[in-house]
Scaffold this active site. Structure first.
Site, PDB file in Angstrom:
ATOM      1  N   CYS A 158      40.246  10.429  26.534  1.00  0.00           N
ATOM      2  CA  CYS A 158      39.277  10.153  27.612  1.00  0.00           C
ATOM      3  C   CYS A 158      37.880  10.663  27.274  1.00  0.00           C
ATOM      4  O   CYS A 158      36.880  10.095  27.723  1.00  0.00           O
ATOM      5  CB  CYS A 158      39.760  10.782  28.912  1.00  0.00           C
ATOM      6  SG  CYS A 158      40.172  12.538  28.766  1.00  0.00           S
ATOM      7  N   HIS A 251      33.881  12.139  33.165  1.00  0.00           N
ATOM      8  CA  HIS A 251      33.431  12.903  32.005  1.00  0.00           C
ATOM      9  C   HIS A 251      32.011  12.459  31.659  1.00  0.00           C
ATOM     10  O   HIS A 251      31.749  11.270  31.464  1.00  0.00           O
ATOM     11  CB  HIS A 251      34.333  12.648  30.797  1.00  0.00           C
ATOM     12  CG  HIS A 251      35.686  13.295  30.891  1.00  0.00           C
ATOM     13  ND1 HIS A 251      36.083  14.090  31.933  1.00  0.00           N
ATOM     14  CD2 HIS A 251      36.746  13.236  30.025  1.00  0.00           C
ATOM     15  CE1 HIS A 251      37.324  14.513  31.719  1.00  0.00           C
ATOM     16  NE2 HIS A 251      37.740  14.007  30.565  1.00  0.00           N
TER      17      HIS A 251
END
Length: 361
Positions: A158, A251
């Site tokens: 990710c 993120h």
């Protein structure tokens, strides 16, 4: 698709398993028919097995509540009920490798969210907009496994989703040196603030194994197939720091880039907003219409405003500006459990289905 493909989810009770279930509700191609988890959950209805641990913003879909959870280790029994599986099991790397290959050997394609097979030379690790051609390595993997339909395919970590697509869009300008710092949400650890109170108003400057993945996995995406295996690229050189921050989802990456060819800001932005791949060309069900958006405001992208761009499947970029040491710098943002985890795997499965690798058994 005339008849939906039957899907199993391995590791269905965990956070990524839950995200798979929420993303696949009302999917036009796929229907979740089988849920498997650890022996302690087996035999319970999904609603009982999850109990009070449902972590998604949306309610648990009614369609899965009364599905009786199977034991993930009973490979033959689970595989007999499905056309393919998504894997989000919580085991050691060696156990994950073994169980994913065991499912593949039952002629069941495995699309995995796990990291265990990301460096298996004949397992494709794919972001469908970046390197769908790596799915071609599956034919070599099938020979090794002795299968005709079964294989394992994975998606990358990710942490790289907020900058690897950007660098791919800029490939023709030849980026050769990259410094990235990622500011990573707690859901990346499978946690919520309720379960991880020490993260409230806190930053932890270490995430085990994450910096190595963030530096190396983009190079595998940009690699090529040689002699039946994927050989990673050797450029650009990437160095990373990965920091856990008090954010639930999303993120963020602060990135510095040196280029061999000297692009203008206008050229860089134009490459971002026009960047597309097979998911956009085929109009796949989970594909973002526009993969990367560029935000002109000085204070964007922001997690609260931008993490759900394109239903969490898009990447948001802002603050592109010249740098005194490097050529350019920017800030990227992606949804770590949608594009970065379950959603990225669903898009891989859609691409594999469109390419004929996943079919009805």
């Amino acid at each position: 698709m005339e008849q939906k493909l039957k899907v199993g989810i391995l590791g269905a009770t965990g956070m990524v398993g839950q995200r798979f279930i929420s993303l696949l509700e009302n999917h036009p191609w796929f229907e979740v028919t089988t849920l498997a988890a650890s022996p302690r959950s087996a035999g319970k209805t999904y609603e009982e097995a999850v109990g009070g641990r449902w972590k998604m913003d949306t309610p648990m879909p009614d369609a899965v509540k009364n599905i009786v959870v199977m034991n993930v280790n009973e490979v033959e029994q689970v595989a007999a009920k499905v056309d393919f599986v998504f894997s989000a099991v919580d085991m050691s790397k060696d156990e994950i490798k073994a169980i994913e290959e065991a499912y593949a050997k039952t002629e069941t394609p495995v699309v995995s969210n796990n990291s265990a097979h990301r460096w298996t030379p004949d397992v494709p690790m794919v972001v469908p907009e970046i390197n769908p051609q790596h799915f071609d390595v599956i034919e070599f993997q099938k020979k090794r496994l002795g299968t005709t339909k079964g294989f394992v395919a994975v998606k990358p970590n990710c942490s790289i989703q907020s900058y690897a697509p950007v660098l791919t869009a800029w490939k023709e300008f030849e980026p050769y040196e990259v410094v990235a710092t990622t500011y990573q949400a707690i859901s990346g650890a499978g946690k919520t603030f309720k379960e991880w109170p020490e993260m409230v108003e806190n930053i932890i400057p270490y995430i085990g194994g994450e910096e190595e993945k963030s530096e190396m996995e983009p190079l595998r995406l940009w690699g090529e197939i040689k002699d039946g295996v994927i050989v990673p690229a050797n450029s650009p050189v990437i160095t990373c720091q990965c920091i856990r921050v008090p954010v639930l989802n999303g993120h963020t990456a602060a990135v510095f880039v040196k280029f061999r060819k000297k692009p203008t800001k206008e050229q860089l932005i134009e490459k971002l907003v026009t960047f597309k791949g097979i998911p956009q060309e085929l109009d796949l069900p989970s594909a973002p219409k526009q993969f990367i958006q560029y935000l002109e405001e000085d204070n964007r992208p922001q997690v609260k405003m931008d993490v759900n761009y394109e239903n969490g499947m898009g990447v948001s970029v802002g603050r592109l500006r010249e740098d005194k040491v490097y050529d350019w710098k920017f800030v990227g943002l992606s949804h770590n459990t949608v594009r970065g985890a379950a959603g990225g795997a669903v898009l891989c499965a859609e691409t594999l289905t469109a390419k004929g690798y996943i079919t009805k058994k």
